[in-house]
Structure formats: structure tokens, C-alpha cells
Design a protein around this motif. Structure first.
Motif, PDB file in Angstrom:
ATOM      1  N   LEU A   1      -7.384  -0.847  12.699  1.00 42.54           N
ATOM      2  CA  LEU A   1      -6.763   0.425  12.360  1.00 42.54           C
ATOM      3  C   LEU A   1      -5.309   0.301  12.804  1.00 42.54           C
ATOM      4  O   LEU A   1      -5.029   0.175  14.000  1.00 42.54           O
ATOM      5  N   THR A   2      -4.388   0.310  11.851  1.00 39.97           N
ATOM      6  CA  THR A   2      -3.019  -0.158  12.094  1.00 39.97           C
ATOM      7  C   THR A   2      -2.087   1.034  12.271  1.00 39.97           C
ATOM      8  O   THR A   2      -1.625   1.634  11.297  1.00 39.97           O
ATOM      9  N   GLU A   3      -1.808   1.360  13.538  1.00 39.03           N
ATOM     10  CA  GLU A   3      -1.096   2.590  13.876  1.00 39.03           C
ATOM     11  C   GLU A   3       0.331   2.314  14.338  1.00 39.03           C
ATOM     12  O   GLU A   3       0.668   1.208  14.765  1.00 39.03           O
ATOM     13  N   ALA A   4       1.141   3.356  14.275  1.00 40.67           N
ATOM     14  CA  ALA A   4       2.571   3.253  14.560  1.00 40.67           C
ATOM     15  C   ALA A   4       2.823   2.748  15.975  1.00 40.67           C
ATOM     16  O   ALA A   4       2.213   3.223  16.944  1.00 40.67           O
ATOM     17  N   ALA A   5       3.733   1.766  16.079  1.00 41.13           N
ATOM     18  CA  ALA A   5       4.271   1.231  17.338  1.00 41.13           C
ATOM     19  C   ALA A   5       3.280   0.404  18.140  1.00 41.13           C
ATOM     20  O   ALA A   5       3.627  -0.098  19.210  1.00 41.13           O
ATOM     21  N   LYS A   6       2.060   0.222  17.637  1.00 41.88           N
ATOM     22  CA  LYS A   6       1.065  -0.490  18.440  1.00 41.88           C
ATOM     23  C   LYS A   6       1.211  -2.004  18.285  1.00 41.88           C
ATOM     24  O   LYS A   6       1.651  -2.512  17.261  1.00 41.88           O
ATOM     25  N   ASN A   7       0.803  -2.687  19.362  1.00 44.43           N
ATOM     26  CA  ASN A   7       0.898  -4.141  19.460  1.00 44.43           C
ATOM     27  C   ASN A   7      -0.510  -4.711  19.329  1.00 44.43           C
ATOM     28  O   ASN A   7      -1.373  -4.454  20.180  1.00 44.43           O
ATOM     29  N   TYR A   8      -0.729  -5.516  18.281  1.00 43.51           N
ATOM     30  CA  TYR A   8      -2.058  -6.052  18.004  1.00 43.51           C
ATOM     31  C   TYR A   8      -2.288  -7.443  18.593  1.00 43.51           C
ATOM     32  O   TYR A   8      -3.300  -8.073  18.295  1.00 43.51           O
TER      33      TYR A   8
ATOM     34  N   GLU B   1      -5.578   6.860   6.939  1.00 43.12           N
ATOM     35  CA  GLU B   1      -4.819   5.970   7.809  1.00 43.12           C
ATOM     36  C   GLU B   1      -4.875   4.552   7.264  1.00 43.12           C
ATOM     37  O   GLU B   1      -5.805   4.174   6.550  1.00 43.12           O
ATOM     38  N   LEU B   2      -3.859   3.737   7.651  1.00 41.74           N
ATOM     39  CA  LEU B   2      -3.777   2.358   7.191  1.00 41.74           C
ATOM     40  C   LEU B   2      -4.714   1.470   7.999  1.00 41.74           C
ATOM     41  O   LEU B   2      -4.692   1.476   9.232  1.00 41.74           O
TER      42      LEU B   2
ATOM     43  N   VAL C   1       0.852  -1.191   0.000  1.00 46.91           N
ATOM     44  CA  VAL C   1       0.000   0.000   0.000  1.00 46.91           C
ATOM     45  C   VAL C   1       0.887   1.239   0.000  1.00 46.91           C
ATOM     46  O   VAL C   1       1.698   1.427   0.912  1.00 46.91           O
ATOM     47  N   PHE C   2       0.712   2.098  -1.006  1.00 50.70           N
ATOM     48  CA  PHE C   2       1.397   3.390  -1.044  1.00 50.70           C
ATOM     49  C   PHE C   2       0.538   4.443  -0.354  1.00 50.70           C
ATOM     50  O   PHE C   2      -0.682   4.472  -0.510  1.00 50.70           O
ATOM     51  N   THR C   3       1.188   5.327   0.387  1.00 50.05           N
ATOM     52  CA  THR C   3       0.482   6.405   1.067  1.00 50.05           C
ATOM     53  C   THR C   3       0.556   7.683   0.244  1.00 50.05           C
ATOM     54  O   THR C   3       1.364   7.818  -0.683  1.00 50.05           O
ATOM     55  N   ASP C   4      -0.288   8.652   0.620  1.00 47.70           N
ATOM     56  CA  ASP C   4      -0.314   9.921  -0.093  1.00 47.70           C
ATOM     57  C   ASP C   4       0.980  10.723   0.102  1.00 47.70           C
ATOM     58  O   ASP C   4       1.324  11.563  -0.727  1.00 47.70           O
ATOM     59  N   ASP C   5       1.675  10.475   1.223  1.00 46.10           N
ATOM     60  CA  ASP C   5       2.873  11.255   1.531  1.00 46.10           C
ATOM     61  C   ASP C   5       4.166  10.503   1.213  1.00 46.10           C
ATOM     62  O   ASP C   5       5.230  10.818   1.752  1.00 46.10           O
TER      63      ASP C   5
ATOM     64  N   GLY D   1       2.646  -7.785  16.368  1.00 51.39           N
ATOM     65  CA  GLY D   1       1.594  -8.600  16.969  1.00 51.39           C
ATOM     66  C   GLY D   1       0.532  -9.031  15.979  1.00 51.39           C
ATOM     67  O   GLY D   1      -0.629  -9.238  16.353  1.00 51.39           O
ATOM     68  N   HIS D   2       0.925  -9.207  14.706  1.00 56.28           N
ATOM     69  CA  HIS D   2      -0.005  -9.632  13.658  1.00 56.28           C
ATOM     70  C   HIS D   2       0.211 -11.107  13.328  1.00 56.28           C
ATOM     71  O   HIS D   2       1.308 -11.629  13.479  1.00 56.28           O
ATOM     72  N   ARG D   3      -0.829 -11.751  12.809  1.00 55.21           N
ATOM     73  CA  ARG D   3      -0.720 -13.166  12.455  1.00 55.21           C
ATOM     74  C   ARG D   3      -0.442 -13.357  10.965  1.00 55.21           C
ATOM     75  O   ARG D   3       0.577 -13.925  10.599  1.00 55.21           O
ATOM     76  N   ASN D   4      -1.339 -12.890  10.102  1.00 55.31           N
ATOM     77  CA  ASN D   4      -1.134 -13.072   8.657  1.00 55.31           C
ATOM     78  C   ASN D   4      -2.031 -12.083   7.934  1.00 55.31           C
ATOM     79  O   ASN D   4      -3.216 -12.342   7.726  1.00 55.31           O
ATOM     80  N   ILE D   5      -1.457 -10.947   7.548  1.00 53.94           N
ATOM     81  CA  ILE D   5      -2.241  -9.848   6.978  1.00 53.94           C
ATOM     82  C   ILE D   5      -2.324 -10.013   5.467  1.00 53.94           C
ATOM     83  O   ILE D   5      -1.320  -9.928   4.768  1.00 53.94           O
ATOM     84  N   GLN D   6      -3.540 -10.198   4.960  1.00 54.59           N
ATOM     85  CA  GLN D   6      -3.748 -10.346   3.514  1.00 54.59           C
ATOM     86  C   GLN D   6      -4.743  -9.327   2.965  1.00 54.59           C
ATOM     87  O   GLN D   6      -5.243  -9.497   1.843  1.00 54.59           O
ATOM     88  N   GLY D   7      -5.024  -8.277   3.724  1.00 53.14           N
ATOM     89  CA  GLY D   7      -5.870  -7.198   3.233  1.00 53.14           C
ATOM     90  C   GLY D   7      -5.413  -5.888   3.833  1.00 53.14           C
ATOM     91  O   GLY D   7      -5.126  -5.820   5.035  1.00 53.14           O
ATOM     92  N   ALA D   8      -5.323  -4.834   3.013  1.00 55.58           N
ATOM     93  CA  ALA D   8      -4.873  -3.533   3.508  1.00 55.58           C
ATOM     94  C   ALA D   8      -5.334  -2.444   2.551  1.00 55.58           C
ATOM     95  O   ALA D   8      -5.335  -2.628   1.335  1.00 55.58           O
ATOM     96  N   ASP D   9      -5.706  -1.283   3.117  1.00 52.39           N
ATOM     97  CA  ASP D   9      -6.067  -0.132   2.308  1.00 52.39           C
ATOM     98  C   ASP D   9      -6.026   1.102   3.209  1.00 52.39           C
ATOM     99  O   ASP D   9      -6.055   1.001   4.445  1.00 52.39           O
ATOM    100  N   LEU D  10      -6.005   2.273   2.569  1.00 51.90           N
ATOM    101  CA  LEU D  10      -6.063   3.537   3.292  1.00 51.90           C
ATOM    102  C   LEU D  10      -7.513   3.986   3.418  1.00 51.90           C
ATOM    103  O   LEU D  10      -8.284   3.919   2.449  1.00 51.90           O
ATOM    104  N   HIS D  11      -7.883   4.462   4.604  1.00 44.14           N
ATOM    105  CA  HIS D  11      -9.236   4.963   4.814  1.00 44.14           C
ATOM    106  C   HIS D  11      -9.452   6.188   3.926  1.00 44.14           C
ATOM    107  O   HIS D  11      -8.588   7.065   3.838  1.00 44.14           O
ATOM    108  N   PRO D  12     -10.599   6.282   3.238  1.00 42.94           N
ATOM    109  CA  PRO D  12     -10.779   7.369   2.265  1.00 42.94           C
ATOM    110  C   PRO D  12     -10.804   8.772   2.864  1.00 42.94           C
ATOM    111  O   PRO D  12     -10.468   9.736   2.171  1.00 42.94           O
ATOM    112  N   GLN D  13     -11.196   8.904   4.133  1.00 38.79           N
ATOM    113  CA  GLN D  13     -11.216  10.224   4.761  1.00 38.79           C
ATOM    114  C   GLN D  13      -9.947  10.496   5.566  1.00 38.79           C
ATOM    115  O   GLN D  13      -9.269  11.501   5.362  1.00 38.79           O
ATOM    116  N   THR D  14      -9.601   9.599   6.470  1.00 37.67           N
ATOM    117  CA  THR D  14      -8.466   9.847   7.355  1.00 37.67           C
ATOM    118  C   THR D  14      -7.131   9.540   6.707  1.00 37.67           C
ATOM    119  O   THR D  14      -6.093  10.023   7.155  1.00 37.67           O
TER     120      THR D  14
END
Length: 375
Positions: free
Chosen positions: A250-257, A234-235, A160-164, A219-232
Motif C-alpha cells: 500500500l503505497t502512501e505519501a512520504a513513506k520509505n519502503y 489508494e495506490l 495510474v490516473f487517480t479519481d481526483d 525505497g522501491h526496487r523496480n515497480i511493474q504493477g500498480a492499481d487503485l484499490h476499488p474501495q479506498t
């Protein structure tokens, strides 16, 4: 038999064949907001995994069997594009996702994720190359997950590419080393953030701290889906749970899932893994128990399905459906399950506003969803 009878039979046979083909190419599906039409755009792909739309309207589609092909809207499928790196096709591993650089029109960079073989084992890697007709040129590996190991499971991987100007790469825990998802000295069970050339942003959360500098979240198991929220912007990601506990995050920096310390799933064959909550670990925004085996995700922003705008569309392998998630901010307020009848591996929004699916089969298909025409 008289010649006119033969002609009549031939005409009837052709008409019947055409009707059968039309029925297999288009199907009407009832949904909460009215009927939709499912069209088969192309078929004959070997376990297609990822797709992206080119500026000329064609798609690039990966096959897990290590082929990258053009697919046109008229159903034609190209020969394999040359120039791929060495790819190990084994178990869940092979050629995985594909994405275009945000400035693809000017630089022609294509990005792929895949299972990279070495003498020590394999892992998810990301390479980029310039697309020139039927050839990839100037290929370079920009990321190689560590450590390499001998496992056929849990590679991730979405791009996933981000706007920035960043590139997110989602990864899996590799199955047999699931506790690596809780440590910061491996890439297993992580999301990483890179610049498009593979260099590491100095604003990544673990730069200058413990852990690998590429890591964004863990703290993830097996991520096979990802996108950026259309308003925020965010990943958001989703991941497979074990025997339940598939998660949308909602996958934020440094957080443990949480995986595998906390989970809503259980061991295959039964058995407790851990609690569902623990201080310092994130709860999923939404979870599926029993598991739907999610794969592929897009936030819908088009005009064709006006009632779906802002909804997350999640493909499902196990129940062969698309889950439409109605969002209110960062909460899921409603889920509709749209029966596709085939294992859905990827979900994308096309430039025409239609929804496109890949089916994970030996005779894999590109499907198109759009509103059904009124009589």
C-alpha cells in the motif's frame, strides 16, 4: 487416387487443422472457483508490455521494441502508430506502459512511459500526445527521470490516473545505483505524482522540504504493477525483489519502503543484503520468496468472476502464472496461483468483465480469461 478420396483427405485435413487451431486458441484451466477458459485473442506481438482499452472496444498495446499498435477483439493487429518519441530499446528498456487520460473521449490524450535516450545515458520518461487514427500528434514530454545513466535495468514503469486528477508514475532503481532508492535527490526507486500536464502538485509530500518535489514515496526496487484499490482508491504497487522478496505494498505519501536497506531477498548468486525490518521503514503487505517476478496488476471489480471481486490479480514472469490475492481490508488472507504457462507481463480488466493478459515473448499474445461454459 480418385477425386472423391482427395476431397475426403482435404476435408479431413481442414477439419484436423481447425481442431488444432481451436485447441491452441482456447484452453481450460481449473481454479478454486471452477474452470476458466483462456482464449488467445491475438498473437505475433514483439514483447508486449502494456495495454489499455479504448472506448470503441479496441486495445492500445505497447511493444517493448518501440511500437504502439491497435489490437482488435477479432485478433487483427495494426501497423505501428506513427509519432512516438525517440526510444532506446536496450535490456529491460524500451516502450513500456500506456494509459488514457480520464477524459480521453473528449481530449484524445494518450500517455506512454519509455526509456528516453540522451548523450549522458537514459532514464524512464513519460510523454503524452493526442491520438488521431494512425498518428500521435502534439507530443510533449511531461516527465523525465533524473539523473540519466547507462544502465539496461530497472525502469519501472506503470502509469495510474487517480479519481481526483493526479497521475502516478512508478520507477525503478536502475540496478547499479540501488542505494539511490534511499535518497531524495534522484528519481531512482521512487513513485512520483504529477498533474496530467506534468506540473507538480503543491500537496506532494516533499514540496518545501528536502527532496525532489515530484516524489510521492521511496525505497522501491523496480515497480511493474500498480492499481487503485476499488474501495479506498489508494495506490497499491508491487515490485521485484532480488532472489526473493517481491513485495506488494500500500503505497502512501512520504513513506520509505526500505530497499535496499531492508529486504527479504538476497544477492543473485547468494549473499546477505540487509535485515528484513528497520524502524521507520514499511513492511510489505505481502511478499513472495522465492520470487515470482511480478508484472502487471489489477483489482478485479467485474461481474463475470463474482468470486474474484475485490481480489488483486498479479501477473508473474518467472512462474508464468496469475496470483489471485484475496484481500480483507489491507491484508492478504489467501493466494491462489493460476497456471498460465507463459510469462505474464500485464494484467487488465476488460470492459466486458473478462481478464486480459499480455505475454512477454517474441511471439507475444493477448489472452482472455473468462468462466468456462458449462456442458
Amino acid at each position: 487416387m480418385h477425386s472423391f478420396q482427395k476431397l475426403s483427405l482435404t476435408a479431413a485435413t481442414l477439419l484436423l487443422t481447425g481442431l488444432i487451431q481451436a485447441q491452441t486458441q482456447a484452453q481450460t484451466i481449473d481454479t478454486e472457483h471452477g474452470p476458466i477458459q483462456m482464449n488467445t485473442i491475438a498473437e505475433g506481438l514483439q514483447h508486449p508490455w502494456g495495454m489499455t482499452f479504448l472506448p470503441d472496444g479496441r486495445m492500445l498495446v505497447t511493444e517493448r521494441t518501440a511500437n504502439l499498435r491497435y489490437v482488435s477483439m477479432d485478433g487483427s493487429i495494426s501497423e505501428p502508430i506513427a509519432g512516438l518519441p525517440d526510444i532506446l530499446v536496450d535490456g529491460q528498456g524500451g516502450l513500456l506502459d500506456v494509459a488514457l487520460h480520464p477524459d480521453f473521449a473528449s481530449n484524445q490524450w494518450v500517455y506512454i512511459s519509455y526509456n528516453e535516450p540522451t548523450p549522458e545515458g537514459s532514464s524512464t520518461a513519460v510523454a503524452r500526445a493526442r491520438l488521431n487514427g494512425m498518428q500521435l500528434e502534439q507530443l510533449e514530454v511531461i516527465f523525465s527521470a533524473q539523473p540519466k545513466m547507462r544502465s539496461r535495468h530497472h525502469f519501472g514503469s506503470r502509469l495510474v490516473f487517480t479519481d481526483d486528477g493526479y497521475l502516478f508514475v512508478t520507477l525503478g532503481d536502475r540496478g547499479s545505483r540501488r542505494h539511490d532508492a534511499q535518497t531524495l535527490d534522484t528519481h531512482h526507486g521512487k513513485v512520483v505524482r504529477l498533474y496530467p500536464d506534468g506540473t507538480i502538485p503543491q500537496t506532494n509530500p516533499f514540496v518545501g522540504r528536502e527532496g525532489l518535489d515530484e516524489i510521492w514515496s521511496f525505497g522501491h526496487r523496480n515497480i511493474q504493477g500498480a492499481d487503485l484499490h476499488p474501495q479506498t482508491r489508494e495506490l497499491w504497487t508491487h515490485e521485484h525483489g532480488p532472489q526473493g522478496g517481491d513485495e506488494l505494498n500500500l503505497t502512501e505519501a512520504a513513506k520509505n519502503y526500505g530497499w535496499p536497506t531492508i529486504t527479504y531477498g538476497e544477492e543473485y548468486g547468494g549473499g546477505h543484503i540487509g535485515p528484513t525490518e528497520k524502524e521507520g521503514m514499511e513492511q510489505p503487505v505481502h511478499q513472495w520468496t522465492p520470487s515470482i517476478a511480478p508484472s502487471g496488476m489489477v483489482f478485479y471489480t467485474g461481474e463475470l468472476f463474482s468470486d474474484w471481486q475485490g481480489n488483486a490479480l498479479v501477473g508473474a514472469l518467472r512462474y508464468q502464472l496469475v496470483a489471485r490475492l484475496v484481500m480483507d481490508g489491507n491484508e492478504v488472507t489467501h493466494e491462489e496461483r493460476i497456471d498460465i504457462g507463459m510469462r505474464v507481463r500485464d494484467v487488465r480488466q476488460g470492459p466486458d468483465g473478462a481478464v486480459y493478459l499480455l505475454t512477454d515473448e517474441p511471439n507475444g499474445k493477448v489472452l482472455q480469461l473468462k468462466p468456462a461454459k458449462s456442458e
